[in-house]
Design a protein around this motif. Structure first.
Motif, mmCIF file in Angstrom:
data_model
loop_
_atom_site.group_PDB
_atom_site.id
_atom_site.type_symbol
_atom_site.label_atom_id
_atom_site.label_comp_id
_atom_site.label_asym_id
_atom_site.label_seq_id
_atom_site.Cartn_x
_atom_site.Cartn_y
_atom_site.Cartn_z
ATOM 1 N N ARG A 131 0.852 -1.192 0.000
ATOM 2 C CA ARG A 131 0.000 0.000 0.000
ATOM 3 C C ARG A 131 0.879 1.229 0.000
ATOM 4 O O ARG A 131 2.009 1.202 0.495
ATOM 5 C CB ARG A 131 -0.874 0.008 1.267
ATOM 6 C CG ARG A 131 -1.952 -1.026 1.190
ATOM 7 C CD ARG A 131 -2.936 -0.968 2.338
ATOM 8 N NE ARG A 131 -2.752 0.132 3.264
ATOM 9 C CZ ARG A 131 -2.989 0.025 4.578
ATOM 10 N NH1 ARG A 131 -3.383 -1.112 5.088
ATOM 11 N NH2 ARG A 131 -2.834 1.067 5.376
ATOM 12 N N GLU A 134 -7.635 -7.770 -7.730
ATOM 13 C CA GLU A 134 -8.526 -6.611 -7.802
ATOM 14 C C GLU A 134 -7.921 -5.365 -7.174
ATOM 15 O O GLU A 134 -8.084 -4.265 -7.686
ATOM 16 C CB GLU A 134 -9.833 -6.934 -7.069
ATOM 17 C CG GLU A 134 -10.596 -8.069 -7.706
ATOM 18 C CD GLU A 134 -11.988 -7.672 -8.090
ATOM 19 O OE1 GLU A 134 -12.607 -6.993 -7.267
ATOM 20 O OE2 GLU A 134 -12.430 -8.024 -9.203
ATOM 21 N N ASP A 135 -7.233 -5.581 -6.042
ATOM 22 C CA ASP A 135 -6.708 -4.413 -5.341
ATOM 23 C C ASP A 135 -5.494 -3.806 -6.048
ATOM 24 O O ASP A 135 -4.986 -2.775 -5.666
ATOM 25 C CB ASP A 135 -6.346 -4.756 -3.882
ATOM 26 C CG ASP A 135 -5.344 -5.902 -3.804
ATOM 27 O OD1 ASP A 135 -4.980 -6.442 -4.864
ATOM 28 O OD2 ASP A 135 -4.944 -6.255 -2.684
ATOM 29 N N ASP A 174 -6.119 -0.366 -7.483
ATOM 30 C CA ASP A 174 -6.178 0.616 -6.388
ATOM 31 C C ASP A 174 -4.768 1.002 -5.942
ATOM 32 O O ASP A 174 -4.474 2.175 -5.719
ATOM 33 C CB ASP A 174 -6.922 0.035 -5.170
ATOM 34 C CG ASP A 174 -8.366 -0.269 -5.517
ATOM 35 O OD1 ASP A 174 -8.841 0.279 -6.524
ATOM 36 O OD2 ASP A 174 -8.986 -1.052 -4.785
ATOM 37 N N MET A 175 -3.901 -0.027 -5.838
ATOM 38 C CA MET A 175 -2.534 0.216 -5.366
ATOM 39 C C MET A 175 -1.780 1.104 -6.357
ATOM 40 O O MET A 175 -1.198 2.121 -5.996
ATOM 41 C CB MET A 175 -1.815 -1.135 -5.225
ATOM 42 C CG MET A 175 -0.447 -1.070 -4.601
ATOM 43 S SD MET A 175 0.594 -2.446 -5.114
ATOM 44 C CE MET A 175 -0.254 -3.875 -4.513
ATOM 45 N N GLU A 209 -3.020 2.900 -8.791
ATOM 46 C CA GLU A 209 -3.688 4.191 -8.979
ATOM 47 C C GLU A 209 -3.314 5.172 -7.871
ATOM 48 O O GLU A 209 -2.946 6.313 -8.141
ATOM 49 C CB GLU A 209 -5.203 3.960 -9.013
ATOM 50 C CG GLU A 209 -5.961 5.158 -9.538
ATOM 51 C CD GLU A 209 -7.433 4.841 -9.755
ATOM 52 O OE1 GLU A 209 -7.739 3.900 -10.498
ATOM 53 O OE2 GLU A 209 -8.263 5.548 -9.164
ATOM 54 N N ALA A 210 -3.366 4.675 -6.618
ATOM 55 C CA ALA A 210 -3.037 5.548 -5.480
ATOM 56 C C ALA A 210 -1.598 6.035 -5.595
ATOM 57 O O ALA A 210 -1.306 7.224 -5.375
ATOM 58 C CB ALA A 210 -3.242 4.798 -4.172
#
Ligand code: GDP
Length: 285
Positions: free
Chosen positions: A102, A175-176, A179-180, A182-183
């Protein structure tokens, strides 16, 4: 570059492509740049300036030049200087720093950062290994087994910059993952440039399009690197380069208008890519 001009060139080129033969293999192990400099001129151009080499095979028309402007065309001296930045010494430590799943686990660093993104199997780990060939102790970690957590891996290149190996995307990406990535792309303050890898054999896929859309949406400066250039005939490679160049010219805003074709097998284009990274991170000063 006008679209009509590119189509015209592709058409003219395809007529002569079969005569050009295969892209040669030059190296099987890491070449020191001093060895590259001893190559005959023609081979040196093939290894160090692959775009120039391809350009030679274009039939001159009203707008000669594969790339609209030679935006980045470093001297051999600059390339040699960049080589020393990528070479490990007692005073220039190149090392794996940490991994993160993250963004808030990512190391907090001040120095400029560059990241490498691309779909799984595009040749990202091979290219990063080739970039770090003068730092043989650096382990480029790969976790390809399905179900394994994909991480962002941070590498420190002396006091110059950090290089981040982002997890590969594609149909097996968790899936995550988006998100990772992109962030990270959206929020990483010291991110200077994103290197988006595209397989030169396959061309731009729908997964690459998602990454391109992300870079465009966040108004990131990014660069397209075309991998595995040793795998195709010169004719096919030039066709791919021209098509992708047309895409960059007509469909993107934030993409650097010059492509970087590379091969992790022959090291073609790797030296000039190192020099570009050193330049945009301010390491050549
Ligand atoms: P990643 O999943 O993006 O990290 O891809 P890898 O670096 O693991 O490469 C995927 C496959 O492509 C491996 O079988 C590599 O040996 C091969 N490969 C990677 N780069 C090159 C290249 O420049 N030339 C050729 N011929 N094969 C390559």
């Amino acid at each position: 570059m006008a679209a009509a001009s590119v189509c015209h060139r592709i058409g003219r080129f395809l007529e002569m492509a079969p005569a050009l033969g295969r892209w040669p293999r030059v190296y099987s192990t890491s070449p020191a740049f001093s060895e590259v400099l001893r190559l005959p001129q023609k081979q040196l151009t093939k290894v160090v300036y692959p775009l120039r080499e391809l350009e030679r095979h274009l039939v001159a028309d009203t707008r000669p030049g594969l790339i609209e402007q030679s935006l980045f065309d470093p001297s051999l001296e600059d390339i040699a200087k960049a080589e020393s930045i990528f070479a490990v010494t007692a005073r220039n430590r190149i090392e794996y720093l940490s991994s993160a799943v993250r963004l808030d686990h990512a190391p907090s660093l001040q120095q400029p950062e560059v990241c490498f993104i691309g779909r799984s199997n595009v040749g990202k780990s091979s290219l990063i290994k080739a970039l770090f060939s003068l730092a043989p102790d650096v382990e480029v970690r790969v976790s390809k087994k399905p179900g394994h957590t994909k991480k962002m891996n941070f590498f420190k290149v002396g006091k110059h910059f950090t290089l981040v190996d982002m997890p590969g995307y594609g149909y097996r990406a968790p899936e995550d993952f988006v998100d990772m990535v992109e962030a990270y792309l959206k929020e990483r303050k010291n991110l200077k440039r994103t290197f988006l890898l595209v397989d030169s054999v396959v061309g731009i896929t729908k997964f690459d399009n998602i990454a391109i859309e992300m870079c465009e949406e966040f108004a990131l400066p990014y660069v397209m690197v075309l991998t595995k250039t040793d795998k195709s005939s010169k004719g096919y490679l030039l066709k791919q380069v021209l098509q992708i160049q047309k895409f960059v010219n007509t469909q993107t805003q934030g993409c650097f208008p010059q492509l970087f074709p590379v091969s992790a097998m022959t090291y073609s284009g790797v030296h000039v890519l190192k020099c570009f990274i050193a330049d945009i991170t301010g390491s050549l000063k």
